[in-house]
Design a protein around this motif. Structure first.
Motif, short mmCIF file in Angstrom:
data_model
loop_
_atom_site.label_atom_id
_atom_site.label_comp_id
_atom_site.label_asym_id
_atom_site.label_seq_id
_atom_site.Cartn_x
_atom_site.Cartn_y
_atom_site.Cartn_z
N VAL A 9 38.00 68.29 -29.67
CA VAL A 9 38.90 68.69 -30.74
C VAL A 9 40.28 68.98 -30.14
CG1 VAL A 9 39.31 70.35 -32.60
CG2 VAL A 9 36.96 69.65 -32.04
N HIS A 10 41.31 68.46 -30.80
CA HIS A 10 42.69 68.59 -30.36
C HIS A 10 43.57 69.08 -31.50
CE1 HIS A 10 42.10 65.96 -26.77
NE2 HIS A 10 41.20 65.38 -27.56
N CYS A 11 44.76 69.52 -31.15
CA CYS A 11 45.84 69.71 -32.13
C CYS A 11 46.95 68.75 -31.73
CB CYS A 11 46.34 71.15 -32.13
SG CYS A 11 47.15 71.67 -30.61
N SER A 12 47.81 68.42 -32.66
CA SER A 12 48.90 67.49 -32.37
C SER A 12 50.04 68.17 -31.61
CB SER A 12 49.43 66.86 -33.65
OG SER A 12 49.99 67.84 -34.50
N ALA A 13 49.97 69.49 -31.43
CA ALA A 13 51.01 70.27 -30.74
C ALA A 13 52.36 70.06 -31.40
CB ALA A 13 51.05 69.94 -29.25
N SER A 68 33.52 59.84 -25.23
CA SER A 68 33.85 60.89 -26.19
C SER A 68 34.52 60.34 -27.43
CB SER A 68 34.77 61.93 -25.53
OG SER A 68 36.03 61.34 -25.23
N ILE A 69 34.53 61.18 -28.45
CA ILE A 69 35.25 60.95 -29.70
C ILE A 69 36.36 62.00 -29.75
CG2 ILE A 69 35.13 61.03 -32.23
CD1 ILE A 69 33.58 58.68 -31.13
N GLY A 70 37.59 61.58 -30.03
CA GLY A 70 38.72 62.49 -30.12
C GLY A 70 39.08 62.77 -31.57
N VAL A 71 39.15 64.06 -31.91
CA VAL A 71 39.49 64.50 -33.26
C VAL A 71 40.71 65.41 -33.14
CG1 VAL A 71 38.69 65.80 -35.26
CG2 VAL A 71 37.07 64.41 -33.95
N CYS A 72 41.72 65.17 -33.96
CA CYS A 72 42.95 65.94 -33.87
C CYS A 72 43.36 66.47 -35.24
CB CYS A 72 44.06 65.04 -33.33
SG CYS A 72 45.67 65.83 -33.13
N TYR A 73 43.85 67.72 -35.26
CA TYR A 73 44.43 68.25 -36.49
C TYR A 73 45.94 68.37 -36.33
CZ TYR A 73 44.99 73.09 -34.71
OH TYR A 73 45.38 74.21 -34.01
N GLU A 74 46.66 68.16 -37.40
CA GLU A 74 48.11 68.27 -37.42
C GLU A 74 48.50 69.73 -37.24
OE1 GLU A 74 51.89 67.40 -40.43
OE2 GLU A 74 49.84 67.25 -41.18
N GLY A 75 49.35 70.00 -36.27
CA GLY A 75 49.84 71.36 -36.06
C GLY A 75 49.49 71.87 -34.67
N GLY A 76 49.31 73.18 -34.58
CA GLY A 76 48.98 73.81 -33.31
C GLY A 76 50.11 74.63 -32.73
N LEU A 77 51.30 74.57 -33.34
CA LEU A 77 52.43 75.38 -32.90
C LEU A 77 53.03 76.11 -34.09
CD1 LEU A 77 54.34 72.87 -30.57
CD2 LEU A 77 52.65 74.59 -29.89
N LEU A 78 53.40 77.36 -33.87
CA LEU A 78 54.14 78.11 -34.88
C LEU A 78 55.55 77.53 -34.99
CD1 LEU A 78 53.05 81.73 -33.89
CD2 LEU A 78 52.15 80.32 -35.76
N ALA A 79 56.32 77.98 -35.96
CA ALA A 79 57.68 77.48 -36.14
C ALA A 79 58.55 77.75 -34.91
CB ALA A 79 58.31 78.12 -37.38
N ASN A 80 58.23 78.80 -34.14
CA ASN A 80 59.01 79.11 -32.94
C ASN A 80 58.50 78.37 -31.71
OD1 ASN A 80 56.67 80.44 -32.19
ND2 ASN A 80 57.56 82.50 -32.25
N GLY A 81 57.50 77.52 -31.87
CA GLY A 81 57.00 76.72 -30.77
C GLY A 81 55.85 77.34 -29.99
N PRO A 125 42.88 73.09 -28.63
CA PRO A 125 43.45 73.13 -29.98
C PRO A 125 43.82 74.55 -30.46
CG PRO A 125 41.09 73.06 -30.19
CD PRO A 125 41.39 73.05 -28.71
N ASN A 126 43.89 75.47 -29.52
CA ASN A 126 44.28 76.86 -29.81
C ASN A 126 43.21 77.68 -30.52
OD1 ASN A 126 46.80 76.46 -28.52
ND2 ASN A 126 47.49 75.41 -30.35
#
Length: 136
Positions: A9-13, A68-81, A125-126
């Motif tokens: 599981v990943h985030c798009s950062a 492996s299978i890679g799964v990513c969600y959009e996000g992972g960073l607050l507005a301040n980075g 993914p945080n």
């Protein structure tokens, strides 16, 4: 057919205040790898996209892509980075359903967040995917 023993599981950062739709993800990966590195992508509204066929290795977790299978969600960073678990309720639901389905297809596969792999210094993914999805 590939032997899958890991679902990562990943985030798009990307920042929560800056949309990163699936077409931008695909363009970014095309430029970087020549193909889309994740197998699945979940946008903030919970829309699930298959961006790479499961029979093909991805480019999402160095040394682990072949099995492996890679799964990513959009996000992972607050507005301040700052890194954070920015999943929306819609993303959480879509991710849970996808991972549950993948476990049916790959019952021996372990679910881990990118940060839980050995020698990975990222927070992606945080959240601890292994803990959150331990019951799947």
């Amino acid at each position: 057919m590939r032997k899958i023993n890991l679902i990562v599981v990943h985030c798009s950062a990307t920042r929560v205040d800056q949309p990163f739709p699936v077409d931008k993800l695909i363009a970014c990966h095309q430029a970087r790898f020549g193909f889309t590195g994740y197998h699945y992508y979940i946008t903030r509204d919970g829309q699930l996209y298959q961006t790479r066929h499961e029979n093909l290795p991805g480019a999402h977790a160095h040394h682990y892509n072949q099995h492996s299978i890679g799964v990513c969600y959009e996000g992972g960073l607050l507005a301040n980075g700052q890194p954070a678990d920015t999943r929306t309720p819609e993303q959480k639901a879509a991710l849970w359903h996808l991972l549950k389905s993948l476990k049916v297809d790959y019952p021996d596969a372990q679910i881990l967040g990118h940060c839980e792999l050995p020698h990975v210094a990222k927070t992606c993914p945080n959240f601890l995917a292994s803990k959150e999805y331990a019951t799947l």
